[in-house]
Scaffold this motif. Structure first.
Motif, mmCIF file in Angstrom:
data_model
loop_
_atom_site.group_PDB
_atom_site.id
_atom_site.type_symbol
_atom_site.label_atom_id
_atom_site.label_comp_id
_atom_site.label_asym_id
_atom_site.label_seq_id
_atom_site.Cartn_x
_atom_site.Cartn_y
_atom_site.Cartn_z
ATOM 1 N N SER A 131 13.128 85.065 60.465
ATOM 2 C CA SER A 131 14.028 84.380 61.380
ATOM 3 C C SER A 131 13.377 83.150 62.007
ATOM 4 C CB SER A 131 14.462 85.347 62.485
ATOM 5 O OG SER A 131 15.193 84.670 63.487
ATOM 6 N N SER A 132 14.178 82.105 62.161
ATOM 7 C CA SER A 132 13.681 80.898 62.834
ATOM 8 C C SER A 132 13.498 81.148 64.331
ATOM 9 C CB SER A 132 14.663 79.744 62.622
ATOM 10 O OG SER A 132 15.945 80.074 63.130
ATOM 11 N N GLY A 133 14.109 82.220 64.840
ATOM 12 C CA GLY A 133 13.971 82.541 66.253
ATOM 13 C C GLY A 133 12.842 83.505 66.547
ATOM 14 N N SER A 134 12.068 83.850 65.529
ATOM 15 C CA SER A 134 10.983 84.812 65.712
ATOM 16 C C SER A 134 9.818 84.198 66.479
ATOM 17 C CB SER A 134 10.497 85.323 64.351
ATOM 18 O OG SER A 134 9.341 86.123 64.498
ATOM 19 N N SER A 135 9.194 85.006 67.324
ATOM 20 C CA SER A 135 7.969 84.565 67.973
ATOM 21 C C SER A 135 6.823 84.637 66.970
ATOM 22 C CB SER A 135 7.656 85.460 69.173
ATOM 23 O OG SER A 135 7.291 86.764 68.730
ATOM 24 N N LEU A 136 5.652 84.185 67.372
ATOM 25 C CA LEU A 136 4.490 84.234 66.485
ATOM 26 C C LEU A 136 3.434 85.182 67.048
ATOM 27 C CD1 LEU A 136 4.264 80.481 65.470
ATOM 28 C CD2 LEU A 136 4.996 82.394 64.039
ATOM 29 N N SER A 137 3.901 86.273 67.659
ATOM 30 C CA SER A 137 2.985 87.320 68.109
ATOM 31 C C SER A 137 2.624 88.209 66.932
ATOM 32 C CB SER A 137 3.638 88.156 69.217
ATOM 33 O OG SER A 137 4.851 88.738 68.743
ATOM 34 N N LYS B 198 -4.656 114.877 49.000
ATOM 35 C CA LYS B 198 -5.085 113.689 49.730
ATOM 36 C C LYS B 198 -3.903 113.140 50.524
ATOM 37 C CE LYS B 198 -8.783 112.331 46.564
ATOM 38 N NZ LYS B 198 -9.287 111.302 45.613
ATOM 39 N N SER B 199 -4.215 112.480 51.625
ATOM 40 C CA SER B 199 -3.181 111.919 52.491
ATOM 41 C C SER B 199 -2.841 110.492 52.052
ATOM 42 C CB SER B 199 -3.646 111.919 53.948
ATOM 43 O OG SER B 199 -4.049 113.213 54.350
ATOM 44 N N THR B 200 -1.706 110.013 52.515
ATOM 45 C CA THR B 200 -1.283 108.648 52.228
ATOM 46 C C THR B 200 -1.270 107.836 53.515
ATOM 47 O OG1 THR B 200 0.088 109.318 50.354
ATOM 48 C CG2 THR B 200 0.583 107.192 51.355
ATOM 49 N N SER B 201 -1.960 106.698 53.499
ATOM 50 C CA SER B 201 -1.957 105.780 54.640
ATOM 51 C C SER B 201 -0.815 104.789 54.467
ATOM 52 C CB SER B 201 -3.275 105.011 54.730
ATOM 53 O OG SER B 201 -4.355 105.861 55.015
ATOM 54 N N SER B 202 -0.001 104.632 55.498
ATOM 55 C CA SER B 202 1.084 103.657 55.482
ATOM 56 C C SER B 202 0.885 102.698 56.647
ATOM 57 C CB SER B 202 2.436 104.357 55.600
ATOM 58 O OG SER B 202 2.648 105.226 54.505
ATOM 59 N N THR B 203 0.861 101.424 56.369
ATOM 60 C CA THR B 203 0.660 100.428 57.416
ATOM 61 C C THR B 203 1.605 99.249 57.207
ATOM 62 O OG1 THR B 203 -0.995 99.060 56.268
ATOM 63 C CG2 THR B 203 -1.801 101.023 57.413
ATOM 64 N N CYS B 204 1.895 98.547 58.275
ATOM 65 C CA CYS B 204 2.635 97.290 58.159
ATOM 66 C C CYS B 204 2.200 96.375 59.292
ATOM 67 C CB CYS B 204 4.146 97.515 58.178
ATOM 68 S SG CYS B 204 4.771 98.181 59.716
ATOM 69 N N GLN B 205 2.324 95.086 59.038
ATOM 70 C CA GLN B 205 1.924 94.073 60.018
ATOM 71 C C GLN B 205 3.066 93.077 60.175
ATOM 72 O OE1 GLN B 205 -0.116 94.790 57.207
ATOM 73 N NE2 GLN B 205 -1.222 96.314 58.409
ATOM 74 N N LEU B 206 3.402 92.760 61.417
ATOM 75 C CA LEU B 206 4.522 91.869 61.700
ATOM 76 C C LEU B 206 4.057 90.648 62.485
ATOM 77 C CD1 LEU B 206 5.658 95.088 62.262
ATOM 78 C CD2 LEU B 206 7.783 93.781 62.092
ATOM 79 N N PHE C 197 -4.994 84.810 69.426
ATOM 80 C CA PHE C 197 -4.514 86.102 69.883
ATOM 81 C C PHE C 197 -5.582 86.786 70.731
ATOM 82 C CE2 PHE C 197 -2.586 85.226 65.752
ATOM 83 C CZ PHE C 197 -1.232 85.331 66.054
ATOM 84 N N GLY C 198 -5.128 87.517 71.729
ATOM 85 C CA GLY C 198 -6.036 88.361 72.500
ATOM 86 C C GLY C 198 -6.092 89.727 71.843
ATOM 87 N N LYS C 199 -5.826 90.769 72.622
ATOM 88 C CA LYS C 199 -5.776 92.113 72.050
ATOM 89 C C LYS C 199 -4.511 92.267 71.215
ATOM 90 C CE LYS C 199 -8.428 94.771 75.458
ATOM 91 N NZ LYS C 199 -8.386 95.938 76.380
ATOM 92 N N ILE C 200 -4.674 92.642 69.957
ATOM 93 C CA ILE C 200 -3.524 92.825 69.072
ATOM 94 C C ILE C 200 -3.056 94.274 69.169
ATOM 95 C CG2 ILE C 200 -2.703 92.686 66.695
ATOM 96 C CD1 ILE C 200 -5.012 90.725 66.171
#
Length: 469
Positions: free
Chosen positions: A316-322, A339-347, A396-399
């Motif tokens: 989105s053009s209205g999205s922040s950049l945090s 074994k376990s599965t790790s699921s991650t995402c970054q926004l 960025f400070g603390k993510i």
């Protein structure tokens, strides 16, 4: 093909000479390929003069050049959408003919294209036929002399700041995408590149590395509808019955040793095709000598793709950049090895730019350990993104890293590694280090909020088509 031959002459690539004694020339041939656009129509007829044989240690070093990670492309798309940039694209006509070679290399005349006067002669090469490394060095030198600064993390990213305006250039082999905050700066760069190199200006970015990209006032939509239709046709699934979900909720695959074996080449081809589709489709990212039950599960995914060919990512053009991350784990989810599965995402703001779903390397002894390892994986990706985004001028400070396990957070925050945690592989304890340094902030997500966050992430790629209809 006439254009390619003219490039050979202009770049002084080869000389037609008498065959040298005691030297065996390398075989060659002309390779013809049509470059197609997102609608499947031919946009360019391409011809390449190819070597039949390459030997490791002789001509490998002149071939390779740095290549952008796909995450850097999605980050750039999200950043450009947020800033209101319209990315442009250009293609280099003769990127492969920039590298001089030190070795004495002779190649045969390609079959069907022998000289009428000297059919027995061979070509002595002056330039490397596939000199991508030299092309990158030449382009890099030109950009740096023009005032660009190379990315500290991504060596294929170049940025130029001039009078408060910014120009961003991303290189992927011989494809270049670029744009900036000033139309004059963008136009000047395009003109400079056209004068310095053999370039094809392709206008607004629409089709890149198999990704279909639609840039609008409200944002950017990225999908792989053409690629989806192509693989459905390739594996004869075009007429299959569509499914509304990629996998049944009560399906649990195991080794199925008594099941009927399937064609491994076809099965691996299907898996490989699906892997590239996960660039824009996090909804199908799963993962075995394969049996019929495994093939049926894969075919179920193809039938789901038949139902949802045009799903993609919305920036989105209205999205922040945090910047923020989310991690979760399926403890002992694999029925074969537990074994376990790790699921991650970054926004980046509301834009989903990176994600992963991978089986962990070792068996976790507890849910806490599985969640802790998944959070460490997410932390690693966030730190890489933080460094990459610093090249865009973002700080960025603390993510915030969202985790739904209070126990895993407690392990990371505990200054003492006690008997219950010392068995966890040391490499995962860097999560604790970066929490203490203040790079990330571990935030607990309650069960209800966890579902809401997953819904927010899912909404980034489930309700997009209506925006462009």
């Amino acid at each position: 093909m006439h254009e390619e031959l003219e490039n050979f002459e202009r770049n002084h690539v080869r000389d037609l000479v008498e065959p040298p004694p005691n030297r065996r020339p390398i075989g060659t041939k002309w390779v013809f390929k049509n470059k197609r656009g997102e609608d499947g129509m031919v946009v360019r007829n391409k011809a390449r003069f190819a070597r039949v044989l390459s030997k490791e240690g002789i001509d490998y070093e002149e071939t390779f050049a740095p290549v952008a990670r796909l995450e850097t492309i999605t980050i750039l798309l999200a950043f450009a959408a947020s800033k209101g940039f319209k990315l442009q694209q250009m293609d280099v006509k003769s990127a492969f003919l920039n590298g001089f070679i030190e070795e004495e290399v002779y190649v045969r005349q390609p079959p069907g294209f022998e000289s009428a006067r000297f059919p027995d002669r061979v070509y002595k090469l002056r330039k490397a036929l596939y000199g991508l490394k030299a092309w990158y060095a030449k382009l890099k030198s030109f950009l740096l002399k023009s005032g660009f600064v190379m990315g500290s993390v991504d060596k294929t990213l170049f940025l130029l700041s001039r009078g408060g305006d910014t120009l961003i250039v991303q290189i992927y082999v011989d494809d270049i995408i670029f744009d900036g905050s000033s139309h004059a700066l963008v136009s000047s760069f395009a003109e400079q590149m056209s004068r310095e190199f053999e370039m094809s200006l392709m206008g607004e970015l629409q089709f890149f590395l198999g990704l279909q990209i639609k840039q609008g006032l409200k944002g950017t939509f990225v999908h792989q509808a053409k690629y989806t239709r192509d693989i459905l046709k390739k594996f004869e699934m075009g007429d299959s019955k569509p499914m509304t979900t990629p996998m049944s909720t009560n399906t649990a695959l195991d080794a199925d040793e008594d099941g009927e074996a399937v064609n491994q080449k076809e099965f691996l081809g299907m898996i490989g095709s699906l892997l590239y589709l996960t660039v824009t489709r996090p909804d199908i990212q799963f993962a075995a000598s394969p049996r019929t039950s495994h093939r049926q599960a894969v075919k179920r995914i193809f039938r789901y793709l038949k139902f949802t060919p045009e799903l993609g990512l919305w920036y989105s053009s209205g999205s922040s950049l945090s910047l923020r991350g989310f991690s979760d784990a399926d403890h002992a989810g694999c029925r074969i090895d537990r074994k376990s599965t790790s699921s991650t995402c970054q926004l980046l703001g509301t834009s989903l730019v990176s994600w992963s779903s991978r089986k962990q390397a070792s068996v976790s002894l507890s849910t806490t350990e599985a969640e802790y390892i998944a959070a460490a994986s997410c932390c690693s990706q966030l730190l890489w993104m933080k460094a990459t985004l610093s090249d865009f001028g973002l700080r960025f400070g603390k993510i915030p890293l969202l985790v739904d396990s209070t126990s895993a957070i407690s392990v990371a925050k505990n200054p003492v590694l006690h008997s219950r945690t010392k068995h966890i592989d040391v490499r995962f304890h860097f999560l604790k280090d970066h929490y203490e340094k203040g790079d990330i902030d571990l935030v607990h997500v309650e069960g209800v909020d966890n579902a809401l966050i997953k819904g927010e992430i899912e909404s980034q790629w489930t309700s997009l088509i209506a925006l462009f209809v």
